[in-house]
Scaffold this motif. Structure first.
Motif, PDB file in Angstrom:
ATOM      1  N   ASN A 168      55.367  11.453 -26.801  1.00 27.29           N
ATOM      2  CA  ASN A 168      56.014  12.645 -26.264  1.00 27.29           C
ATOM      3  C   ASN A 168      56.240  12.487 -24.759  1.00 27.29           C
ATOM      4  OD1 ASN A 168      53.589  13.984 -24.764  1.00 27.29           O
ATOM      5  ND2 ASN A 168      52.797  13.490 -26.820  1.00 27.29           N
ATOM      6  N   PRO A 169      57.180  13.237 -24.185  1.00 33.98           N
ATOM      7  CA  PRO A 169      57.505  13.096 -22.751  1.00 33.98           C
ATOM      8  C   PRO A 169      56.301  13.288 -21.827  1.00 33.98           C
ATOM      9  CG  PRO A 169      59.191  14.371 -23.869  1.00 33.98           C
ATOM     10  CD  PRO A 169      58.082  14.176 -24.864  1.00 33.98           C
ATOM     11  N   ALA A 170      55.423  14.214 -22.165  1.00 32.45           N
ATOM     12  CA  ALA A 170      54.259  14.459 -21.311  1.00 32.45           C
ATOM     13  C   ALA A 170      53.344  13.248 -21.270  1.00 32.45           C
ATOM     14  CB  ALA A 170      53.488  15.687 -21.813  1.00 32.45           C
ATOM     15  N   SER A 171      53.183  12.561 -22.406  1.00 29.24           N
ATOM     16  CA  SER A 171      52.317  11.388 -22.452  1.00 29.24           C
ATOM     17  C   SER A 171      52.936  10.221 -21.682  1.00 29.24           C
ATOM     18  CB  SER A 171      52.035  10.981 -23.901  1.00 29.24           C
ATOM     19  OG  SER A 171      53.213  10.504 -24.535  1.00 29.24           O
ATOM     20  N   VAL A 172      54.265  10.141 -21.669  1.00 26.44           N
ATOM     21  CA  VAL A 172      54.941   9.087 -20.911  1.00 26.44           C
ATOM     22  C   VAL A 172      54.656   9.252 -19.422  1.00 26.44           C
ATOM     23  CG1 VAL A 172      57.182   8.169 -20.199  1.00 26.44           C
ATOM     24  CG2 VAL A 172      56.761   8.708 -22.603  1.00 26.44           C
ATOM     25  N   ILE A 173      54.752  10.481 -18.939  1.00 24.58           N
ATOM     26  CA  ILE A 173      54.481  10.751 -17.521  1.00 24.58           C
ATOM     27  C   ILE A 173      53.020  10.480 -17.194  1.00 24.58           C
ATOM     28  CG2 ILE A 173      54.392  12.565 -15.777  1.00 24.58           C
ATOM     29  CD1 ILE A 173      56.822  13.829 -17.107  1.00 24.58           C
ATOM     30  N   LEU A 174      52.121  10.905 -18.092  1.00 18.16           N
ATOM     31  CA  LEU A 174      50.698  10.689 -17.855  1.00 18.16           C
ATOM     32  C   LEU A 174      50.367   9.203 -17.840  1.00 18.16           C
ATOM     33  CD1 LEU A 174      47.994  12.100 -17.408  1.00 18.16           C
ATOM     34  CD2 LEU A 174      47.664  12.120 -19.897  1.00 18.16           C
ATOM     35  N   PHE A 175      50.987   8.441 -18.735  1.00 19.30           N
ATOM     36  CA  PHE A 175      50.767   6.992 -18.756  1.00 19.30           C
ATOM     37  C   PHE A 175      51.173   6.380 -17.422  1.00 19.30           C
ATOM     38  CE2 PHE A 175      52.153   2.640 -19.296  1.00 19.30           C
ATOM     39  CZ  PHE A 175      51.168   2.087 -20.114  1.00 19.30           C
ATOM     40  N   CYS A 176      52.305   6.788 -16.896  1.00 23.07           N
ATOM     41  CA  CYS A 176      52.786   6.229 -15.628  1.00 23.07           C
ATOM     42  C   CYS A 176      51.827   6.556 -14.489  1.00 23.07           C
ATOM     43  CB  CYS A 176      54.177   6.771 -15.312  1.00 23.07           C
ATOM     44  SG  CYS A 176      55.455   6.197 -16.463  1.00 23.07           S
ATOM     45  N   LYS A 177      51.249   7.742 -14.494  1.00 18.91           N
ATOM     46  CA  LYS A 177      50.293   8.118 -13.452  1.00 18.91           C
ATOM     47  C   LYS A 177      49.041   7.257 -13.536  1.00 18.91           C
ATOM     48  CE  LYS A 177      51.867  12.927 -13.192  1.00 18.91           C
ATOM     49  NZ  LYS A 177      51.513  14.351 -13.400  1.00 18.91           N
ATOM     50  N   PHE A 178      48.518   7.080 -14.735  1.00 17.26           N
ATOM     51  CA  PHE A 178      47.335   6.237 -14.913  1.00 17.26           C
ATOM     52  C   PHE A 178      47.657   4.773 -14.601  1.00 17.26           C
ATOM     53  CE2 PHE A 178      45.403   9.780 -17.167  1.00 17.26           C
ATOM     54  CZ  PHE A 178      44.062   9.634 -16.820  1.00 17.26           C
ATOM     55  N   PHE A 179      48.856   4.360 -14.948  1.00 11.28           N
ATOM     56  CA  PHE A 179      49.296   2.990 -14.675  1.00 11.28           C
ATOM     57  C   PHE A 179      49.252   2.703 -13.172  1.00 11.28           C
ATOM     58  CE2 PHE A 179      52.691   0.136 -13.364  1.00 11.28           C
ATOM     59  CZ  PHE A 179      52.509  -0.964 -14.176  1.00 11.28           C
ATOM     60  N   ILE A 180      49.803   3.605 -12.370  1.00 15.02           N
ATOM     61  CA  ILE A 180      49.838   3.406 -10.916  1.00 15.02           C
ATOM     62  C   ILE A 180      48.438   3.476 -10.332  1.00 15.02           C
ATOM     63  CG2 ILE A 180      50.667   4.369  -8.731  1.00 15.02           C
ATOM     64  CD1 ILE A 180      53.180   5.276 -10.263  1.00 15.02           C
ATOM     65  N   LEU A 181      47.605   4.369 -10.818  1.00 17.43           N
ATOM     66  CA  LEU A 181      46.223   4.435 -10.341  1.00 17.43           C
ATOM     67  C   LEU A 181      45.470   3.151 -10.686  1.00 17.43           C
ATOM     68  CD1 LEU A 181      45.151   8.120 -11.101  1.00 17.43           C
ATOM     69  CD2 LEU A 181      45.389   7.042  -8.849  1.00 17.43           C
ATOM     70  N   TYR A 182      45.723   2.617 -11.871  1.00 16.91           N
ATOM     71  CA  TYR A 182      45.074   1.370 -12.275  1.00 16.91           C
ATOM     72  C   TYR A 182      45.527   0.224 -11.369  1.00 16.91           C
ATOM     73  CZ  TYR A 182      43.491  -2.404 -15.369  1.00 16.91           C
ATOM     74  OH  TYR A 182      42.874  -3.524 -15.887  1.00 16.91           O
TER      75      TYR A 182
END
Length: 276
Positions: A154-168
């Protein structure tokens, strides 16, 4: 006679180098986990939706970071040419200063924008309150969260993944830490990442430079064969955090190949190719 003189010179040089090594050479340590970051992201495999969303941030290029050589010895030798008074590298009397502009040229990030709040050791965003407030959140925890979120579409999970990706990426490469998100130089970075649409307004070159520069100076004072302050503690162990491999790319653009008379010659490496 010429041969004898040459042998004597070589012996003197060998003695000087071994003495200098015993006196100054320390094992240079890293806080860089570029290989871990690349391996994990490759295994997770961001989808087209994730890549498209990341492309709207300043960090889409991190998906294409290539394999890099082991430059531990490269960077360590480089710091033998540090000048403590000038606070720069000196090669054959040529002064070279590592600057924000160099970071900008290598990474393709602009050297302008708002100051990243690296001094604010607090976070108040929803991302922090929902996912980090009551969690230690180590690198392994971040990896588990990314794997879990990757399964959702879902769109919300895509955005959340990107946030965690950048933090990682921050934890592993940009602002390298020992173990967890709480070792970032400032928890306010979580708030910055939570606002994906405005990540590009910050000067990330300046933030990375300000994070690395004090460590570079400290390491240079320890490893340099040039004059050192008398008050320097000889037992201090150098530790370089941040995107240390930037130094190798930068140095490869500035150091001539032939320096046979320099005992600490630094080999030229291939320039990385970034997709920016």
């Amino acid at each position: 006679m010429a041969s004898s003189s040459s042998d004597s010179g070589n012996d003197s040089f060998t003695y000087y180098r071994s003495t200098a090594s015993r006196a100054y050479r320390k094992k240079m340590q890293w806080k860089s986990n570029l290989f871990q970051f690349r391996s994990f992201i490759t295994s997770v495999g961001p989808s087209d939706s994730h890549i498209e969303r990341l492309s709207k941030t300043p960090f889409s290029w991190v998906l294409d970071i290539p394999e890099s050589p082991n430059i531990r010895g490269f960077a360590q030798n480089m710091f033998y040419n540090w000048d403590c008074e000038a606070k720069c590298f000196i090669f054959q009397d040529v002064q070279l200063s590592f600057t924000k502009s160099d970071i900008s040229l290598i990474l393709g990030l602009p050297d302008y924008g708002d100051v990243v709040p690296m001094h604010v050791d607090a976070a108040f965003s929803q991302l922090y309150l929902q996912h980090f407030q009551d969690s230690h959140c180590s690198k392994n925890d971040l990896e588990k969260k990314l794997i879990q979120i990757r399964r959702e579409t879902n769109p919300a999970s895509v955005i959340l993944f990107c946030k965690f990706f950048i933090l990682y990426f921050f934890v592993c490469v940009f602002f390298t830490t020992t173990s967890s998100i709480y070792k970032l130089p400032a928890l306010s970075l979580i708030d910055c990442v939570d606002d994906l649409d405005n990540l590009g307004k910050f000067n990330w070159c300046e933030a990375l430079y300000n994070y690395m520069e004090p460590q570079m100076e400290a390491i240079g004072m320890v490893l340099s064969l040039r004059s050192k302050p008398q008050c320097l503690e000889p037992t201090k162990k150098p530790m370089l955090k941040g995107f240390a491999r930037l130094l190798a790319v930068w140095m490869s653009e500035h150091i001539p190949i032939e320096r046979p008379h320099n005992p600490y010659v630094i080999p030229r490496i291939c320039r990385w190719k970034w997709r920016v």
